[in-house]
Design an enzyme around this catalytic site. Structure first.
Site, PDB file in Angstrom:
ATOM      1  N   SER A   1      31.558  22.074   6.518  1.00 44.42           N
ATOM      2  CA  SER A   1      31.487  22.433   7.940  1.00 44.42           C
ATOM      3  C   SER A   1      32.715  22.148   8.793  1.00 44.42           C
ATOM      4  O   SER A   1      32.771  22.581   9.937  1.00 44.42           O
ATOM      5  CB  SER A   1      30.292  21.755   8.588  1.00 44.42           C
ATOM      6  OG  SER A   1      29.140  22.497   8.310  1.00 44.42           O
TER       7      SER A   1
ATOM      8  N   LYS B   1      32.267  17.897  18.568  1.00 43.29           N
ATOM      9  CA  LYS B   1      31.092  18.627  18.095  1.00 43.29           C
ATOM     10  C   LYS B   1      29.836  17.976  18.667  1.00 43.29           C
ATOM     11  O   LYS B   1      29.755  16.742  18.710  1.00 43.29           O
ATOM     12  CB  LYS B   1      31.082  18.596  16.562  1.00 43.29           C
ATOM     13  CG  LYS B   1      30.008  19.435  15.902  1.00 43.29           C
ATOM     14  CD  LYS B   1      30.110  19.326  14.387  1.00 43.29           C
ATOM     15  CE  LYS B   1      29.132  20.211  13.656  1.00 43.29           C
ATOM     16  NZ  LYS B   1      29.273  20.123  12.178  1.00 43.29           N
TER      17      LYS B   1
ATOM     18  N   SER C   1      29.460  24.633   9.993  1.00 42.19           N
ATOM     19  CA  SER C   1      28.710  24.528  11.233  1.00 42.19           C
ATOM     20  C   SER C   1      29.558  24.075  12.428  1.00 42.19           C
ATOM     21  O   SER C   1      29.129  24.233  13.566  1.00 42.19           O
ATOM     22  CB  SER C   1      27.553  23.543  11.061  1.00 42.19           C
ATOM     23  OG  SER C   1      28.051  22.235  10.794  1.00 42.19           O
TER      24      SER C   1
HETATM   25  N1  GLN Z   1      26.987  25.353   5.309  1.00 47.47           N
HETATM   26  C1  GLN Z   1      26.464  24.187   4.679  1.00 47.47           C
HETATM   27  C2  GLN Z   1      25.016  24.017   5.075  1.00 47.47           C
HETATM   28  O1  GLN Z   1      24.513  24.895   5.666  1.00 47.47           O
HETATM   29  C3  GLN Z   1      27.256  22.980   5.072  1.00 47.47           C
HETATM   30  C4  GLN Z   1      26.973  22.523   6.440  1.00 47.47           C
HETATM   31  C5  GLN Z   1      27.743  21.308   6.826  1.00 47.47           C
HETATM   32  O2  GLN Z   1      28.752  20.966   6.199  1.00 47.47           O
HETATM   33  N2  GLN Z   1      27.248  20.637   7.836  1.00 47.47           N
HETATM   34  O3  GLN Z   1      24.378  23.039   4.801  1.00 47.47           O
END
Ligand code: GLN
Length: 484
Positions: A177, A78, A153
């Protein structure tokens, strides 16, 4: 069977026997990328040259009798983990030209173990989002239906694994994420216990919640990758001084007598009936393997999303203060220093990142701190207590990973709250700091994958892997591939 479609364990066996070379594997992965990447757009940077060089090195070492755990295995990372000499953008314009002068601990560990970097994958800008649509560069498409999002994400990593554009990947998980995109793309994703894996060189979003973990084609590979990245690191004072077991030893154990908790707060209105059906069937499957299902309650679940969005945005507003156009990354020249800061940040950050910085700054400001930040910290403790109480009675907790399967591109982009609710089942796990894994557990009528989430006690990833593997072996969900 083409090499790119295999997992780590299978490839390792073939490499060890000398049936194939690391170069064969990289060639196969690269030709797969050539064939499907235009449709999926999983990557921000494809590191073809580095990959071939690393594969050659792996082949040379193997010929010399050196044995390394991930020798010659192409993994995607990532793009919020620093890789020395390879751009690390966080899918943000503000870091578009950033080339780290150092290596994150996780990628350094992978290097020591002989991995091959296939490239850096797309994400929601600074990991803020649930669909990868917040990327500052491009959106990524779900391999099962390219009109749909891959989740987020870590959407690029999950899509790359599902589309066989790499053998496995690393993601990061602050509120879901890793697990949510893994569920939506039909692959395995684990968020380890907070402190299990070093965050050194992971670009910080919300430091008390962020954790790096594996995204893989099966549970065995998840254990192999977790072995490689876990452990105390003096460069991250939040990494825990705990023993790292051999996680692969948890694979293949029986689950007879295991107690699995089913929390009623996770089977609520808004849960897609197709998802609920698949998860209930999975629970039945676990029972047929000898586990006992028990009803449990996590009473503060309803506060988790609100708590998360106070704490995560507060931490983000502080962490993202460093992007000022002075030290590194993008700069927009202003008439003086403050003007440069303002212009740089106005042009460099996307709308979701700005929204979070404003929310977090507000929650931390004097006069509001006690009402929001402090209160959220207190609720966080209650959520953690919920899990501790439940784990006095059960060994694992089983829930859906996400309330729905993959949604259509654009479906939730106008309504941030709807997007935030996509993580309703994953966020509490980060707040409590416990480990969670998502494994494929079926498909909707439209042919979209559904994920089963297993949650464990602090530092008990082994029980999760044991249960997840037993379940996986009793189904063939993980063996299905999207038609691309
Ligand atoms: N979807 C969640 C957010 O927008 C979690 C994102 C993540 O785990 N990086 O913060």
């Amino acid at each position: 069977m083409e090499l790119h479609s295999l997992g780590i364990a299978e490839l390792r066996r073939m490499l060890d026997k000398g049936e194939i070379t690391a170069k064969d594997v990289v060639s196969s992965v690269c030709s797969r990328i050539d064939a499907v990447e235009e449709k999926i757009k999983a990557y921000v940077t494809i590191t073809r040259e580095e990959a071939f060089a690393m594969a050659e090195e792996a082949d040379r070492e193997r010929a010399g009798g050196v044995k390394k755990a991930l020798s010659g295995i192409p993994l995607a990372i990532k793009d919020n983990m620093c890789t020395r000499g390879v751009p690390t953008t966080c899918s943000s314009k503000i870091l578009k030209n950033f080339v780290p002068p150092y290596e994150s601990t996780v990628t350094a560990k992978l290097k020591e173990r002989g991995y091959v970097l296939s490239g850096k994958t797309n994400l929601d800008e600074f990991a803020m989002g649930s669909s990868t649509e917040n990327s500052g560069f491009h959106t990524t498409n779900n391999p099962w239906d390219t009109e749909r999002i891959p989740g987020g994400s870590s959407g690029g990593s999950a899509a790359a694994v599902a589309a066989d554009e790499c053998i496995a990947a690393l993601g990061s998980d602050t509120g879901g994420s890793i697990r949510q995109p893994a569920a939506l793309c039909g692959v395995v994703g684990m968020k380890p216990t907070y402190g299990r894996v070093s965050r050194y060189g992971l670009v910080a979003f919300a430091s008390s919640l962020d954790q790096i973990g594996p995204i893989t084609k099966n549970v065995t590979d998840c254990a192999i990758l977790l072995n490689a990245i876990s452990g105390r690191d003096l460069r991250d004072c939040t990494s825990a001084p705990v023993e790292v077991p051999d996680f692969t030893a948890a694979i293949g154990k029986e689950i007879k007598g295991m107690k699995i908790g089913v929390p009623k707060e996770y089977f609520i209105e808004g849960l897609d009936p197709a998802v609920e059906r698949a998860v209930r069937e999975a629970i039945g499957k676990l029972e047929s393997l000898g586990a006992t299902a028990v009803d449990v309650s996590l009473p503060h679940t309803g506060y988790a999303v609100a708590t998360y969005y106070v704490l995560a945005t507060s931490e983000a507003s502080s962490n993202l203060a460093r992007y000022d156009g002075v030290k590194y990354g993008f700069r927009a020249e202003g008439k003086d220093l403050v003007d440069t800061y303002m212009k740089t940040r106005a042009a460099g950050f996307g709308p979701e990142v700005k929204r979070r910085i404003m929310l977090g700054t507000y929650a931390l400001s004097s006069g509001y701190y006690d009402a929001y930040y402090k209160k959220a910290q207190q609720v966080r403790t209650l959520i953690k207590d919920d899990f501790e109480k439940a784990f006095r009675e059960v060994d694992v907790i089983v829930t859906p990973t996400s309330p729905t399967a993959a949604f259509r591109r654009g479906e939730k982009t106008d309504d941030p709250l709807q997007m935030y609710l996509a993580d309703i089942f994953t966020i509490s796990v980060n707040l409590a700091g416990v480990p969670g894994i998502s494994v494929p557990c079926g498909f909707t009528a439209e042919g979209l994958p559904v994920g089963l989430q297993l949650i464990g006690r602090h530092f008990d990833e082994e029980t999760l892997l044991t249960a997840a593997f037993a379940y996986e072996q009793s189904t063939d969900w993980h063996a299905r591939k999207p038609a691309l």
